[in-house]
Design an enzyme around this catalytic site. Structure first.
Site, PDB file in Angstrom:
ATOM      1  CG  ASN A  37       0.957  -3.629  -3.837  1.00  7.85           C
ATOM      2  OD1 ASN A  37       2.282  -3.698  -4.149  1.00  7.85           O
ATOM      3  ND2 ASN A  37       0.137  -4.824  -4.151  1.00  7.85           N
TER       4      ASN A  37
ATOM      5  CG  MET B  34      -9.936  -5.775  -5.847  1.00  8.45           C
ATOM      6  SD  MET B  34      -8.648  -5.648  -7.107  1.00  8.45           S
ATOM      7  CE  MET B  34      -9.181  -7.147  -8.119  1.00  8.45           C
TER       8      MET B  34
ATOM      9  CB  ILE C 232     -14.011  -0.011 -13.001  1.00  8.49           C
ATOM     10  CG1 ILE C 232     -13.251  -1.456 -13.304  1.00  8.49           C
ATOM     11  CG2 ILE C 232     -13.725   1.169 -14.185  1.00  8.49           C
ATOM     12  CD1 ILE C 232     -13.997  -2.044 -14.215  1.00  8.49           C
ATOM     13  CG  LEU C 233     -11.199   4.991  -9.862  1.00  5.89           C
ATOM     14  CD1 LEU C 233      -9.826   5.730  -9.526  1.00  5.89           C
ATOM     15  CD2 LEU C 233     -12.366   5.380  -8.650  1.00  5.89           C
TER      16      LEU C 233
ATOM     17  CG  ASN D 154      -4.301  -0.265 -11.205  1.00  3.96           C
ATOM     18  OD1 ASN D 154      -4.403  -0.423 -10.050  1.00  3.96           O
ATOM     19  ND2 ASN D 154      -4.828  -1.028 -11.826  1.00  3.96           N
TER      20      ASN D 154
ATOM     21  CG  HIS E  33      -2.986  -5.451 -14.016  1.00  6.46           C
ATOM     22  ND1 HIS E  33      -4.288  -5.592 -13.540  1.00  6.46           N
ATOM     23  CD2 HIS E  33      -2.815  -6.410 -14.832  1.00  6.46           C
ATOM     24  CE1 HIS E  33      -4.733  -6.913 -14.351  1.00  6.46           C
ATOM     25  NE2 HIS E  33      -3.928  -6.968 -14.920  1.00  6.46           N
TER      26      HIS E  33
HETATM   27  C1  GAR Z   1      -2.273  -7.159  -5.735  1.00  5.95           C
HETATM   28  O1  GAR Z   1      -1.839  -8.310  -6.669  1.00  5.95           O
HETATM   29  C2  GAR Z   1      -2.811  -6.183  -6.922  1.00  5.95           C
HETATM   30  O2  GAR Z   1      -1.848  -6.113  -8.069  1.00  5.95           O
HETATM   31  C3  GAR Z   1      -4.000  -6.609  -7.404  1.00  5.95           C
HETATM   32  O3  GAR Z   1      -4.586  -7.029  -6.228  1.00  5.95           O
HETATM   33  C4  GAR Z   1      -3.822  -7.564  -5.662  1.00  5.95           C
HETATM   34  C5  GAR Z   1      -3.809  -6.830  -3.948  1.00  5.95           C
HETATM   35  O4  GAR Z   1      -3.049  -7.126  -3.043  1.00  5.95           O
HETATM   36  N1  GAR Z   1      -4.637  -5.677  -8.070  1.00  5.95           N
HETATM   37  C6  GAR Z   1      -5.599  -6.014  -9.122  1.00  5.95           C
HETATM   38  O5  GAR Z   1      -5.800  -6.854  -9.645  1.00  5.95           O
HETATM   39  C7  GAR Z   1      -6.280  -4.733  -9.714  1.00  5.95           C
HETATM   40  N2  GAR Z   1      -7.184  -4.929 -10.958  1.00  5.95           N
HETATM   41  P1  GAR Z   1      -2.884  -6.150  -1.648  1.00  5.95           P
HETATM   42  O6  GAR Z   1      -4.236  -5.852  -1.364  1.00  5.95           O
HETATM   43  O7  GAR Z   1      -2.031  -7.038  -1.060  1.00  5.95           O
HETATM   44  O8  GAR Z   1      -1.949  -5.252  -2.093  1.00  5.95           O
END
Ligand code: GAR
Length: 192
Positions: free
Chosen positions: A20, A93, A95-96, A110, A112
């Site tokens: 992302n 990953m 929690i703030l 965020n 999700h």
């Molecule tokens: C993504 O799918 C994001 O939505 C998720 O972790 C992945 C990170 O991928 N986030 C969560 O689950 C937050 N609770 P990336 O590091 O390749 O962006």
């Protein structure tokens, strides 16, 4: 990187792969963008995603996660020093704490991997498949003190096919995450 007058400054928090982050860097690098990524922070110095910030010469910090309070205090100093307008969590990953959210005082977004309010927390794709869901997706939302519960900014859905498994679903959802996160940031910042 040249900073235009009046550009909105965003910081991004990551924990790992950073796909992302990579897509956000690509999007906001565009000429005439009124938004710039000024700072990237990871709670893991070994996060692969940090390389995308390095490559684009964006200030980046891999902070060792000794405790929540030490990570948050160091991050807060960096956010304030860099005069950040918006913090975006992208695969972050941890929690703030309520204290961090209050002290930062600027908005936090965020991304999700589910259609919230369905499947807050982790293992979203596994749960969607187990429940025989036909549709899943991704959500960009405001961050508040409750996990994955802040106001929704943007969502996009994707079909779950019979042949899908956790891996194929993750891939499909990631693709739409990369699409909606930059759009959600532009939309959100145009209103504040
Ligand atoms: C993504 O799918 C994001 O939505 C998720 O972790 C992945 C990170 O991928 N986030 C969560 O689950 C937050 N609770 P990336 O590091 O390749 O962006």
């Amino acid at each position: 990187m040249v900073k235009y007058l009046g550009k909105k400054k965003i910081a991004i928090f990551i924990s790992g792969r950073g796909s992302n982050l990579k897509s956000l860097i690509k999007y906001f690098k565009k000429k005439n963008s009124s938004i710039e990524i000024t700072l990237v922070i990871s709670n893991n110095p070994k996060a692969k995603g940090l390389k995308f910030a390095k490559k684009s010469e964006i200030k980046n910090f891999g902070l060792k996660y000794i405790s929540k309070s030490s990570f948050e205090n160091k991050s807060l100093k960096l956010l304030k020093k860099n005069d950040v307008d918006l913090l975006c969590l992208a695969g972050f990953m941890k929690i703030l704490s309520r204290n961090f959210i209050k002290s930062f005082s600027k908005p936090i977004l965020n991304i999700h991997p589910s259609i919230l309010p369905k499947y807050k927390g982790v293992n979203t794709h596994e749960r969607a498949i187990k429940n025989n869901d036909k549709i899943t997706g991704a959500t960009v939302h405001r961050v508040n003190e409750k996990l994955d519960s802040g106001k929704i900014v943007l969502q996009k859905k994707v079909k779950i096919l019979k042949k899908d498994n956790i891996k194929s679903l993750e891939k499909k959802v990631l693709k739409i995450e990369h699409e909606i996160y930059p759009k959600a940031i532009v939309k959100f910042l145009s209103k504040i």
